[in-house]
Motif scaffolding. Structure first.
Motif, PDB file in Angstrom:
ATOM      1  N   PHE A 192       0.939   4.936   7.045  1.00  0.00           N
ATOM      2  CA  PHE A 192       0.367   3.854   7.843  1.00  0.00           C
ATOM      3  C   PHE A 192       1.328   2.685   8.029  1.00  0.00           C
ATOM      4  CE2 PHE A 192      -3.526   6.058   6.468  1.00  0.00           C
ATOM      5  CZ  PHE A 192      -4.154   6.205   7.697  1.00  0.00           C
ATOM      6  N   TYR A 507      -7.326   5.968  11.332  1.00  0.00           N
ATOM      7  CA  TYR A 507      -7.700   4.720  10.659  1.00  0.00           C
ATOM      8  C   TYR A 507      -9.108   4.802  10.064  1.00  0.00           C
ATOM      9  CZ  TYR A 507      -3.717   2.550  13.086  1.00  0.00           C
ATOM     10  OH  TYR A 507      -2.469   2.221  13.552  1.00  0.00           O
ATOM     11  N   TYR A 512      -6.674   5.413   4.781  1.00  0.00           N
ATOM     12  CA  TYR A 512      -6.385   4.105   5.383  1.00  0.00           C
ATOM     13  C   TYR A 512      -7.085   2.997   4.606  1.00  0.00           C
ATOM     14  CZ  TYR A 512      -5.976   0.230   8.611  1.00  0.00           C
ATOM     15  OH  TYR A 512      -5.697  -1.009   9.158  1.00  0.00           O
TER      16      TYR A 512
END
Length: 547
Positions: A192, A507, A512
């Motif tokens: 990420f 996400y 995440y």
């Protein structure tokens, strides 16, 4: 005997006082056979609160308390609650306020062992009217119109035991959810740090428009802020509507509206006139009646009316013309607003569940005080669903009884439920975690924020809108991380489920949530939890505690 005395000291005392700051008279006494009667004087508590001195009978109990318990008790005794006598009077004479005080009156009896309801209500009001001492625990005791207050010890022990079980269940559920999320995260391989940070604002500037819409049929004037992106590349934007909670306003989630609009969503934030901050200000000033049960119907109808009016204005208002996409509508709501958006998504009122839970209401779930008001509505098949709604995000929603399993299971659109482990007003297990298992919709998300409270998602109110005084201890840790979580997740959720934008789906994975988590407000995200898994987690937690 030591265990008993520990209960009689700060274990029981601090639990009861922190639950509701309201004990009175010159002495508190309670009888516990076969050990006899125990008592504690107001003077001893006052000396401890003001000077830190442990005198008289308090010394017996204090010897069996930890320094931390003593510090917590003193902090509570010193706490002065900011409330005018008018506010206290209006609240304690309201339907919900009367329920609260009557429940306390079952625990705190007069000297003749009668329910302490009337004595407590008088003590609350008199203490709030005292310009010197104000609304403090000790002063409420001083104003209690009886020489002695009798503590219903049996009821107190039952409350403590029930509360203890609830906390054990909560801790077991939190631990299980975190364990499941960690297991799923171990298989993730997304970096990420190389992807856009959704916690940061998007690239678009916006225009904020104000409308005061008038629903003449229901005599409701609805203030609405509409945030519209400024962009030359696109003229029609998916629309998000935000619904606030009880005694709140359209500013409480303004930070979320501004974040979403920067990513290309139009956002309408309305106020519900029957249950917003302004209505409570008028009520506590004696200028209006209390919120009515009809709010459970009117709130969803408010959102429908706003959508209808915006659809009309979109054809005539130059600032809105061609800017709103009514084929892509999402909703976000907090608390009572969470209930509101769930009904619009298809959940129906569950009057049979309300009858079971509310007559009588003996639960420690504080949200039932509000939910049970809906039981006063004429039972009917109210049409609250709006087919224009394509996705909903409910933050700390209340729903366990007013909607129940039969109501929640009727939702057929993508749904995200957000909960805080320290929410005492809409507790995590009954109001969000268990309802998540009732959702039949496969595209669903459960977000747990450890140590977050009922207020962690809310932007700090301006003093004039802060109508309900909330002690700082109930606000929780600095909410900045929670704001960042909700910003990122709302963009990802709406991009994925309104626009079918696949690049945002990663996400919405546990990895995440772990990536952006910040202690002490650690975040967990799950896409699945069954009723059986939750039951087993609670059973394992109970067995573990009993060993």
């Amino acid at each position: 005997m030591k265990k008993l005395l520990k209960y009689l000291s700060l274990g029981l005392l601090s639990t009861l006082l922190s639950a509701a700051p309201s004990w009175g008279a010159e002495r508190i006494s309670f009888f516990y056979p076969p050990f006899g009667e125990f008592s504690l004087s107001t003077d001893a508590l006052e000396a401890f609160a003001k000077e830190g001195k442990i005198t008289g009978e308090l010394d017996t109990y204090a010897q069996r308390a930890t320094p931390q318990q003593l510090a917590q008790l003193r902090e509570l005794l010193q706490q002065r609650f900011s409330a005018t006598p008018t506010l206290v009077s209006q609240f304690t004479y309201s339907p919900i306020g009367e329920q609260v005080v009557k429940r306390l009156g079952e625990l705190l009896l007069t000297e003749s062992r009668q329910n302490g309801f009337y004595a407590l209500r008088a003590a609350f009001i008199l203490a709030a009217a005292d310009p010197q001492e104000g609304l403090t625990v000790v002063n409420i005791m001083r104003k209690f119109p009886s020489p002695t207050i009798k503590l219903n010890f049996e009821e107190g022990i039952k409350i403590v035991n029930n509360l203890s079980e609830l906390l054990k269940d909560r801790d077991a559920a939190v631990a299980y959810l975190q364990k499941q999320a960690i297991a799923e995260t171990s298989n993730a391989n997304i970096d990420f740090s190389q992807k856009p940070d959704l916690r940061q604002p998007g690239k678009l500037q916006f225009q904020k428009l104000y409308f005061e819409l008038n629903d003449a049929k229901r005599d409701r004037r609805l203030p609405v802020d509409v945030y519209v992106p400024e962009s030359t590349a696109q003229t029609s934007f998916p629309l998000i509507v935000i619904s606030h909670g009880l005694a709140s306003d359209r500013y409480a989630l303004a930070y979320l509206a501004q974040h979403l609009v920067s990513y290309g969503f139009a956002v309408a934030v309305l106020e519900h006139p029957g249950s917003n901050a302004e209505r409570f200000q008028q009520y506590f000033a004696g200028l209006a009646g209390p919120p009515q049960p009809r709010e459970f119907i009117d709130r969803p109808l408010d959102v429908k009316f706003v959508l209808d009016e915006l659809q009309r204005l979109e054809t005539s208002n130059s600032s809105l013309k061609g800017k709103l996409n009514f084929q892509q509508i999402g909703l976000i709501g907090h608390s009572f607003g969470g209930y509101t958006v769930l009904t619009l998504a298809g959940a129906k009122l569950n009057f049979s569940q309300l009858r079971r839970d509310c007559y009588p209401n003996n639960s420690l779930n504080l949200s039932l005080l509000l939910q049970c008001q809906a039981a006063e509505l004429p039972p009917a098949d109210y049409t609250l669903q709006d087919p224009r709604i394509k996705a909903v995000m409910a933050i700390n929603p209340i729903n366990s009884s007013v909607l129940g399993e039969s109501g929640i299971s009727q939702i057929k659109v993508p749904t995200m439920l957000v909960t805080g482990s320290q929410d005492i007003f809409a507790p995590a297990i009954p109001e969000q975690i268990r309802p998540f298992t009732w959702l039949d919709e496969s595209n669903k998300y459960l977000v747990l924020i450890e140590n977050a409270t009922h207020f962690s998602a809310l932007q700090e109110s301006t003093p004039e809108n802060n109508v309900l005084p909330v002690p700082s201890g109930l606000l929780g840790p600095d909410p900045a991380p929670v704001y960042s979580y909700l910003k990122a997740l709302s963009v990802a959720f709406m991009e994925t489920n309104l626009l079918n934008n696949a690049e945002y789906r990663p996400y919405l994975q546990p990895s995440y949530a772990q990536y952006i988590s910040q202690t002490p407000l650690n975040m967990t995200l799950l896409n699945f939890l069954s009723t059986e898994q939750l039951a087993q987690a609670l059973k394992n937690g109970t067995n573990k505690k009993s060993k």
